[in-house]
Design an enzyme around this catalytic site. Structure first.
Site, PDB file in Angstrom:
ATOM      1  N   HIS A  25       9.367  13.832   5.830  1.00  0.00           N
ATOM      2  CA  HIS A  25       9.964  12.866   6.465  1.00  0.00           C
ATOM      3  C   HIS A  25      11.352  12.550   5.956  1.00  0.00           C
ATOM      4  O   HIS A  25      11.710  12.618   4.472  1.00  0.00           O
ATOM      5  CB  HIS A  25       9.266  11.438   6.464  1.00  0.00           C
ATOM      6  CG  HIS A  25       9.568  10.304   7.503  1.00  0.00           C
ATOM      7  ND1 HIS A  25      10.732   9.588   7.422  1.00  0.00           N
ATOM      8  CD2 HIS A  25       9.155  10.208   8.774  1.00  0.00           C
ATOM      9  CE1 HIS A  25      10.757   8.899   8.263  1.00  0.00           C
ATOM     10  NE2 HIS A  25       9.960   9.314   9.364  1.00  0.00           N
ATOM     11  N   ASP A  28       2.821  11.626  12.558  1.00  0.00           N
ATOM     12  CA  ASP A  28       2.488  12.557  13.400  1.00  0.00           C
ATOM     13  C   ASP A  28       1.057  13.356  13.149  1.00  0.00           C
ATOM     14  O   ASP A  28       0.641  13.996  13.921  1.00  0.00           O
ATOM     15  CB  ASP A  28       3.738  13.543  13.833  1.00  0.00           C
ATOM     16  CG  ASP A  28       4.608  12.677  14.593  1.00  0.00           C
ATOM     17  OD1 ASP A  28       5.744  12.697  14.120  1.00  0.00           O
ATOM     18  OD2 ASP A  28       4.342  11.929  15.553  1.00  0.00           O
TER      19      ASP A  28
HETATM   20  C1  SDX Z   1       9.246  11.552  13.250  1.00  0.00           C
HETATM   21  O1  SDX Z   1      13.180   9.578  11.334  1.00  0.00           O
HETATM   22  C2  SDX Z   1      12.063   8.946  11.815  1.00  0.00           C
HETATM   23  O2  SDX Z   1      11.739   7.787  11.486  1.00  0.00           O
HETATM   24  C3  SDX Z   1      11.123   9.708  12.561  1.00  0.00           C
HETATM   25  C4  SDX Z   1       9.756   9.144  12.803  1.00  0.00           C
HETATM   26  C5  SDX Z   1      10.023   7.933  13.739  1.00  0.00           C
HETATM   27  O3  SDX Z   1       9.016   6.950  13.850  1.00  0.00           O
HETATM   28  O4  SDX Z   1      10.887   7.837  14.505  1.00  0.00           O
HETATM   29  O5  SDX Z   1       9.228   8.904  11.616  1.00  0.00           O
HETATM   30  C6  SDX Z   1       9.072  10.321  13.652  1.00  0.00           C
HETATM   31  O6  SDX Z   1      10.159  12.370  13.603  1.00  0.00           O
HETATM   32  C7  SDX Z   1       8.618  12.038  11.772  1.00  0.00           C
HETATM   33  C8  SDX Z   1       8.585  13.631  11.503  1.00  0.00           C
HETATM   34  C9  SDX Z   1       7.967  14.325  12.428  1.00  0.00           C
HETATM   35  N1  SDX Z   1       8.454  15.728  12.232  1.00  0.00           N
HETATM   36  C10 SDX Z   1       7.558  16.676  11.589  1.00  0.00           C
HETATM   37  O7  SDX Z   1       6.444  16.606  11.021  1.00  0.00           O
HETATM   38  C11 SDX Z   1       8.122  18.133  11.540  1.00  0.00           C
HETATM   39  C12 SDX Z   1       8.015  18.770  10.001  1.00  0.00           C
HETATM   40  N2  SDX Z   1       8.640  18.033   9.144  1.00  0.00           N
HETATM   41  C13 SDX Z   1      10.103  18.441   8.793  1.00  0.00           C
HETATM   42  O8  SDX Z   1      10.660  19.576   9.445  1.00  0.00           O
HETATM   43  C14 SDX Z   1      11.036  17.824   7.932  1.00  0.00           C
HETATM   44  O9  SDX Z   1      10.074  17.254   6.996  1.00  0.00           O
HETATM   45  C15 SDX Z   1      11.782  16.578   8.841  1.00  0.00           C
HETATM   46  C16 SDX Z   1      12.579  17.043   9.854  1.00  0.00           C
HETATM   47  C17 SDX Z   1      10.757  15.516   9.179  1.00  0.00           C
HETATM   48  C18 SDX Z   1      12.792  16.003   7.692  1.00  0.00           C
HETATM   49  O10 SDX Z   1      13.586  16.860   7.303  1.00  0.00           O
HETATM   50  P1  SDX Z   1      14.854  16.492   6.266  1.00  0.00           P
HETATM   51  O11 SDX Z   1      14.731  15.425   5.889  1.00  0.00           O
HETATM   52  O12 SDX Z   1      15.994  17.081   7.094  1.00  0.00           O
HETATM   53  O13 SDX Z   1      14.202  17.666   5.179  1.00  0.00           O
HETATM   54  P2  SDX Z   1      14.652  18.994   5.025  1.00  0.00           P
HETATM   55  O14 SDX Z   1      14.629  19.774   6.329  1.00  0.00           O
HETATM   56  O15 SDX Z   1      16.119  19.141   4.622  1.00  0.00           O
HETATM   57  O16 SDX Z   1      13.638  19.586   4.022  1.00  0.00           O
HETATM   58  C19 SDX Z   1      13.901  19.363   2.728  1.00  0.00           C
HETATM   59  C20 SDX Z   1      12.987  20.548   1.889  1.00  0.00           C
HETATM   60  C21 SDX Z   1      13.486  21.781   2.513  1.00  0.00           C
HETATM   61  O17 SDX Z   1      13.050  22.676   1.295  1.00  0.00           O
HETATM   62  P3  SDX Z   1      14.305  23.469   0.445  1.00  0.00           P
HETATM   63  O18 SDX Z   1      15.411  23.582   1.413  1.00  0.00           O
HETATM   64  O19 SDX Z   1      14.414  22.163  -0.616  1.00  0.00           O
HETATM   65  O20 SDX Z   1      13.549  24.453  -0.461  1.00  0.00           O
HETATM   66  O21 SDX Z   1      11.795  20.386   2.296  1.00  0.00           O
HETATM   67  C22 SDX Z   1      11.102  21.390   2.879  1.00  0.00           C
HETATM   68  C23 SDX Z   1      12.506  21.993   3.595  1.00  0.00           C
HETATM   69  O22 SDX Z   1      12.156  23.509   3.871  1.00  0.00           O
HETATM   70  N3  SDX Z   1      10.128  20.861   4.016  1.00  0.00           N
HETATM   71  C24 SDX Z   1       9.340  21.525   4.417  1.00  0.00           C
HETATM   72  C25 SDX Z   1       8.679  20.653   5.529  1.00  0.00           C
HETATM   73  N4  SDX Z   1       9.542  19.396   5.609  1.00  0.00           N
HETATM   74  C26 SDX Z   1      10.667  19.730   4.740  1.00  0.00           C
HETATM   75  N5  SDX Z   1       8.560  22.456   4.020  1.00  0.00           N
HETATM   76  C27 SDX Z   1       7.541  23.015   4.934  1.00  0.00           C
HETATM   77  N6  SDX Z   1       6.803  22.115   5.895  1.00  0.00           N
HETATM   78  C28 SDX Z   1       7.551  21.091   6.040  1.00  0.00           C
HETATM   79  N7  SDX Z   1       6.967  20.005   6.977  1.00  0.00           N
END
Ligand code: SDX
Length: 427
Positions: free
Chosen positions: A306, A363
């Site tokens: 998140h 989710d």
């Molecule tokens: C919602 O914002 C809100 O409030 C949203 C929400 C709402 O109520 O409106 O809460 C609803 O959208 C919840 C989120 C649902 N999305 C998912 O479940 C999709 C999977 N998660 C992600 O793709 C990710 O975690 C995000 C998009 C939610 C957050 O992404 P960020 O904050 O931009 O973080 P990032 O992509 O920069 O990741 C940081 C690190 C990275 O690794 P490094 O580059 O540091 O090595 O964490 C890793 C990412 O690769 N990472 C994951 C991951 N999420 C982040 N690795 C594997 N699986 C994941 N799910």
């Protein structure tokens, strides 16, 4: 503590005031930065940038706190109902019995959707994704309700709120009815708001439909948990579109499109599809955790991570508990739930996830309940939108009442410097 921040740039110092919120959050007010220094800030994804002050929702990602208008999500989910919480989120206070009854009656005045809207939904193929249909149908509501475009006073704002609450759920359920080849139902003003969702979705002309109270309660709680979440992607989109004084329906239509993305609200559908794929592939959670950690593998553990919560998403905790209760009460034994729990247990002790503070989000478990309630998978994000509707409305209303400026971020240009046109024969 100093009430200013100093920025030193190319040997010059610039002083900017601080803004302190009611929960001691601090912002540096840089609204004069470019005028004074010629420089702007850069913050892709706005991870460190505030766009507004808001009285609606407070969340603390480190502590796993979520409150609507000061009330904890735990108390609201346990003691409130969705229409009551919608009133709180939109108007700022828990309603009295009379205020809630009036709100429901005023919504009921607008639950009839113009019949010509059926001609629009008929233009879609049955295979169209419900979120794409919902975004289009929501924008189309403006054509039949032009007064919802530029609300100039409190009464027009109130009417726009009630029209949106009354019509959005109807067209949202029409997206399912259309894909299923069923006739489109009408809202029944003699039933409750959440009960109507089930009636609109599942009532068939061939016989009466009675909603299971367990299902109504579970949906009511899920909608409450989704009602608002401060400046998430879709809500920021609603505010941005509304800041040009586009109407409420048009702004919410844009929010629906933003929510559709699998990184945002579309994650609840993606989680179920991921769990089903893992089940089909033998249920080996460790294999998929390894894929999620592999930088060369585009696979992400959907429902994990998140932007703000670097601790457990409080909503996920409540939904996980509700999933156990609802499946038990409905007598559903879903192996998908066991796979989800295995994934969660493994990820919570795996350094890759722990070091990046990746926890289950809202989710991760919601889709398991929706599936147990008989909701089709491609409707999961539509349910997220129905739950988030009061938050979108509240944030749009706050932005308009506060007369916030049109949103227009800056950029740093990195393209070609000035160059002359080249005639075709010389290229
Ligand atoms: C919602 O914002 C809100 O409030 C949203 C929400 C709402 O109520 O409106 O809460 C609803 O959208 C919840 C989120 C649902 N999305 C998912 O479940 C999709 C999977 N998660 C992600 O793709 C990710 O975690 C995000 C998009 C939610 C957050 O992404 P960020 O904050 O931009 O973080 P990032 O992509 O920069 O990741 C940081 C690190 C990275 O690794 P490094 O580059 O540091 O090595 O964490 C890793 C990412 O690769 N990472 C994951 C991951 N999420 C982040 N690795 C594997 N699986 C994941 N799910």
């Amino acid at each position: 503590m100093s009430k200013t921040a100093i920025v030193e740039l190319e040997g010059k110092k610039y002083e900017f005031p601080l803004i302190e919120g009611s929960e001691n959050e601090i912002a540096i007010d840089i609204s004069k930065l470019r005028d004074l220094s010629g420089a702007i800030t850069m913050d892709p994804g706005y991870k460190n940038s505030g766009v507004c002050k808001s009285d609606i929702t407070f969340l603390d990602g480190e502590e796993g706190i979520l409150r609507y208008r000061g009330y904890s999500i735990e108390e609201l989910a346990d003691k409130g109902n969705f229409l009551e919480v919608s009133y709180l989120v939109i108007f700022g206070e828990l309603p009295t019995k009379e205020q809630l009854a009036k709100f429901q009656n005023d919504i009921n005045k607008y639950t009839l959707v113009n019949e010509e809207m059926k001609d629009i939904i008929d233009g879609f193929p049955r295979t169209a994704h419900p979120m794409g249909v919902l975004s289009c149908m929501t924008g189309a509501l403006t054509a039949f309700n032009p007064k919802v475009v530029n609300v100039e006073n409190e009464k027009e704002m109130y009417d726009a709120v009630c029209k949106t609450m009354g019509k959005f759920m109807v067209i949202a359920t029409w997206t399912y009815r259309k894909s299923a080849g069923f006739p489109l139902n009408y809202y029944d003003n003699t039933k409750g708001y959440v009960e109507n969702f089930l009636h609109l979705m599942f009532e068939l002309p061939t016989g009466p439909y009675s909603a299971n109270p367990v299902v109504v309660d579970a949906l009511d709680k899920l909608f409450i948990l989704h009602a608002d979440h401060e400046q998430n992607c879709s809500t920021s989109t609603v505010r941005m579109v509304g800041s040009s004084h586009a109407g409420l329906f048009a702004s919410i239509s844009a929010g629906v499109s933003a929510l559709w993305g699998p990184l945002h609200g579309g994650a609840n559908q993606a989680v179920l599809e991921m769990l089903e794929a893992i089940q089909k592939d033998g249920g080996d959670a460790d294999k998929y955790l390894a894929k999620a950690k592999d930088k060369d593998d585009p696979f992400r553990l959907m429902g994990f991570g998140h932007r703000v919560y670097k601790n457990f998403d409080p909503r996920a905790r409540i939904i996980k508990k509700a999933a156990d209760e609802v499946l038990r009460e409905l007598g559903v034994d879903d192996p998908i739930l066991q796979i989800a729990k295995k994934l969660e247990e493994a990820a919570l002790v795996d350094d890759y996830f722990v070091s990046r503070k990746l926890y289950p989000n809202v989710d991760f478990y919601s889709g398991i309940i929706y599936r147990a309630l008989g909701i089709p998978t491609d409707m999961f994000t539509v349910l997220f939108a129905i739950g988030r509707l009061p938050g979108w409305i509240a944030q749009w209303k706050e932005m308009r009442i506060n007369k916030e400026p049109i949103g227009r971020p800056r950029q740093i240009y990195t393209g070609h410097p000035l160059r002359s046109f080249v005639e075709m024969e010389k290229r």
